[in-house]
Motif scaffolding. Structure first.
Motif, PDB file in Angstrom:
ATOM      1  N   TRP A 342       0.842  -1.188   0.000  1.00 52.07           N
ATOM      2  CA  TRP A 342       0.000   0.000   0.000  1.00 52.07           C
ATOM      3  C   TRP A 342       0.884   1.247   0.000  1.00 52.07           C
ATOM      4  O   TRP A 342       2.037   1.200   0.433  1.00 52.07           O
ATOM      5  N   PRO A 343       0.361   2.372  -0.526  1.00 48.89           N
ATOM      6  CA  PRO A 343       1.161   3.599  -0.598  1.00 48.89           C
ATOM      7  C   PRO A 343       1.574   4.087   0.785  1.00 48.89           C
ATOM      8  O   PRO A 343       0.882   3.859   1.782  1.00 48.89           O
ATOM      9  N   GLN A 344       2.707   4.786   0.820  1.00 48.46           N
ATOM     10  CA  GLN A 344       3.226   5.271   2.092  1.00 48.46           C
ATOM     11  C   GLN A 344       2.515   6.529   2.580  1.00 48.46           C
ATOM     12  O   GLN A 344       2.698   6.927   3.726  1.00 48.46           O
ATOM     13  N   GLN A 345       1.713   7.168   1.724  1.00 54.40           N
ATOM     14  CA  GLN A 345       1.045   8.388   2.161  1.00 54.40           C
ATOM     15  C   GLN A 345       0.087   8.094   3.316  1.00 54.40           C
ATOM     16  O   GLN A 345      -0.673   7.128   3.276  1.00 54.40           O
ATOM     17  N   GLY A 346       0.107   8.945   4.326  1.00 56.20           N
ATOM     18  CA  GLY A 346      -0.796   8.800   5.463  1.00 56.20           C
ATOM     19  C   GLY A 346      -0.321   7.747   6.444  1.00 56.20           C
ATOM     20  O   GLY A 346       0.693   7.083   6.258  1.00 56.20           O
ATOM     21  N   MET A 374       6.200   2.818  -1.439  1.00 54.74           N
ATOM     22  CA  MET A 374       5.266   1.758  -1.059  1.00 54.74           C
ATOM     23  C   MET A 374       5.714   1.098   0.239  1.00 54.74           C
ATOM     24  O   MET A 374       6.904   1.024   0.548  1.00 54.74           O
ATOM     25  N   ASN A 375       4.720   0.619   1.009  1.00 51.95           N
ATOM     26  CA  ASN A 375       4.955  -0.314   2.102  1.00 51.95           C
ATOM     27  C   ASN A 375       4.636  -1.714   1.591  1.00 51.95           C
ATOM     28  O   ASN A 375       3.577  -1.930   0.977  1.00 51.95           O
ATOM     29  N   TYR A 388      -7.742  -8.854   4.551  1.00 52.32           N
ATOM     30  CA  TYR A 388      -6.904  -7.776   5.075  1.00 52.32           C
ATOM     31  C   TYR A 388      -7.579  -6.438   4.803  1.00 52.32           C
ATOM     32  O   TYR A 388      -8.295  -6.264   3.807  1.00 52.32           O
ATOM     33  N   ARG A 389      -7.335  -5.480   5.724  1.00 47.98           N
ATOM     34  CA  ARG A 389      -7.836  -4.127   5.520  1.00 47.98           C
ATOM     35  C   ARG A 389      -6.846  -3.136   6.108  1.00 47.98           C
ATOM     36  O   ARG A 389      -5.993  -3.493   6.932  1.00 47.98           O
ATOM     37  N   LEU A 390      -6.957  -1.887   5.668  1.00 53.86           N
ATOM     38  CA  LEU A 390      -6.166  -0.805   6.227  1.00 53.86           C
ATOM     39  C   LEU A 390      -7.082   0.073   7.082  1.00 53.86           C
ATOM     40  O   LEU A 390      -8.136   0.525   6.624  1.00 53.86           O
ATOM     41  N   ARG A 391      -6.664   0.299   8.330  1.00 49.41           N
ATOM     42  CA  ARG A 391      -7.425   1.165   9.231  1.00 49.41           C
ATOM     43  C   ARG A 391      -6.615   2.427   9.484  1.00 49.41           C
ATOM     44  O   ARG A 391      -5.426   2.355   9.811  1.00 49.41           O
ATOM     45  N   PRO A 392      -7.243   3.591   9.271  1.00 50.43           N
ATOM     46  CA  PRO A 392      -6.506   4.839   9.506  1.00 50.43           C
ATOM     47  C   PRO A 392      -6.111   4.985  10.970  1.00 50.43           C
ATOM     48  O   PRO A 392      -6.854   4.608  11.871  1.00 50.43           O
ATOM     49  N   VAL A 393      -4.901   5.496  11.168  1.00 51.83           N
ATOM     50  CA  VAL A 393      -4.392   5.718  12.519  1.00 51.83           C
ATOM     51  C   VAL A 393      -4.473   7.215  12.809  1.00 51.83           C
ATOM     52  O   VAL A 393      -3.933   8.034  12.058  1.00 51.83           O
TER      53      VAL A 393
END
Length: 394
Positions: A342-346, A374-375, A388-393
């Protein structure tokens, strides 16, 4: 400028002469040249000159030592031949319908041979160096020959000895006896080695040192003749260091002392076995192939023959070693993995769950690798499926 022009003119003249001679000479195959009778002597009856082609299996210096060493003929000397510098290569056919390979050899002190006995018929050190350079470099490009090159050899002399017909000068230093080599394709590539077991070329030892167990087939469809002059991989070998084998192998037992690149040609021999009563000689090169293997191994090199006889070519097969490989390479484990990026932004936290509608998601604690914006993370799944999902921190 005049000197340079003269040199250039001489090169052009010699090159043109060689090309004309090559065009006029008949072409011979390796199978034709190496044909044998029922006692293993040469069955070839062609005419000179001829040309023959193939890919170099050896570099010019790896078999014999070409260092100049002129020794005048001494009528009182009774020891082994003092040949001085020696030069040798082996090349293998690449032509469809042909099979086998051929050795080219040249020696310095022909005058010391018992049927010659004349120092004037040996090469001086300076003349010998010139001959070695002439045969080690392509006359048109000046490039040094090396294994994997496709070459053509123009032949004016050839003698049978030791179980094979060699291209040579017939112990004659006159230019009329010269053979020439020219480059056809640089780095053409080595042929893939054919896998060979000892059972294909040797019978089980019968315990009698007066006999040999080489498998000889004059039709050249099996046994040692089938692989003569070719690149092979002799498989499932083990070194033998058992002096009691002299009782059954006699002088054909060599032990392991020959595993030494600094030894002379006659002493660079070792004995291997397949563990089933068959024994075979390995001839080591003039460079190190690594330490002696302790267990089973494979040896890649040139299958050749050194019977030591001009009248019996049914024995004396050996392998000139160029590489040592483990017989059973270490196991390679290939597992399944999930590549997640996933992109490194944010700021995001990667999580997983067994179902897409799960109420609880588990944080992936492995740290990702970062690069090119990228990560990236490799995950080894432990269940049938994962989401899998990405959760904003915050």
């Amino acid at each position: 400028m005049k000197l340079k022009s003269a040199i250039l003119l001489s090169v052009v003249v010699v090159t043109g002469w060689l090309a004309a001679l090559s065009a006029a000479a008949a072409t011979v195959t390796h199978a034709e040249l190496q044909a044998v009778t029922t006692n293993g002597t040469s069955a070839w009856s062609g005419e000179f000159p001829f040309t023959i082609r193939g890919v170099l299996l050896t570099d010019p210096e790896e078999m014999l030592n070409p260092t100049p060493n002129f020794v005048p003929y001494d009528p009182g000397y009774t020891g082994p031949y003092r040949m001085g510098g020696e030069w040798q290569i082996v090349f293998q056919t690449v032509a469809a319908g042909d099979r086998g390979g051929t050795t080219c050899w040249m020696g310095q002190n022909y005058g010391n041979l018992p049927w010659v006995r004349d120092s004037e018929l040996s090469y001086t050190n300076a003349a010998w160096v010139a001959e070695v350079l002439r045969l080690s470099y392509d006359p048109e490009t000046g490039r040094k020959f090396r294994k994997g090159d496709l070459i053509e050899v123009t032949v004016r002399r050839s003698l049978f000895y030791g179980g094979k017909r060699n291209i040579n000068e017939a112990h004659d230093i006159s230019p009329e006896a010269n053979f020439e080599i020219r480059l056809l394709t640089a780095d053409y590539g080595l042929p893939a080695p054919e896998a060979v077991t000892l059972a294909q070329v040797k019978r089980v030892d019968d315990g009698n040192p007066a006999t040999h167990e080489d498998i000889f087939d004059p039709t050249r469809q099996s046994g040692g003749e089938f692989y003569q002059g070719m690149r092979v991989r002799l498989v499932n070998l083990q070194l033998v260091n058992d002096p009691s084998l002299t009782n059954s192998l006699g002088s054909r037992y060599y032990g392991t002392n020959g595993w030494n690149p600094n030894a002379v040609w006659s002493q660079r021999l070792c004995t291997v076995t397949d563990g089933e009563g068959r024994y075979f000689p390995l001839r080591m090169p003039r460079y190190s192939v690594g330490p002696m293997p302790e267990g089973r191994f494979d040896a890649i090199g040139v299958f050749t023959q050194e019977s030591g006889s001009g009248t019996d070519g049914t024995m004396g097969y050996e392998l000139f070693v160029q590489e040592i490989r483990p017989h059973n390479p270490p196991p390679l484990t290939i597992g399944q993995a999930v590549w997640i990026g996933w992109p490194q932004q944010g700021q995001w936290q990667l999580e997983w769950a067994p179902t897409v509608n799960a109420q609880t998601w588990t944080v992936v604690t492995n740290l990702p690798l970062s690069g090119n914006g990228m990560n990236v993370l490799l995950e080894a799944p432990t269940a049938a499926q994962r989401f899998y999902r990405l959760r904003p921190v915050n």
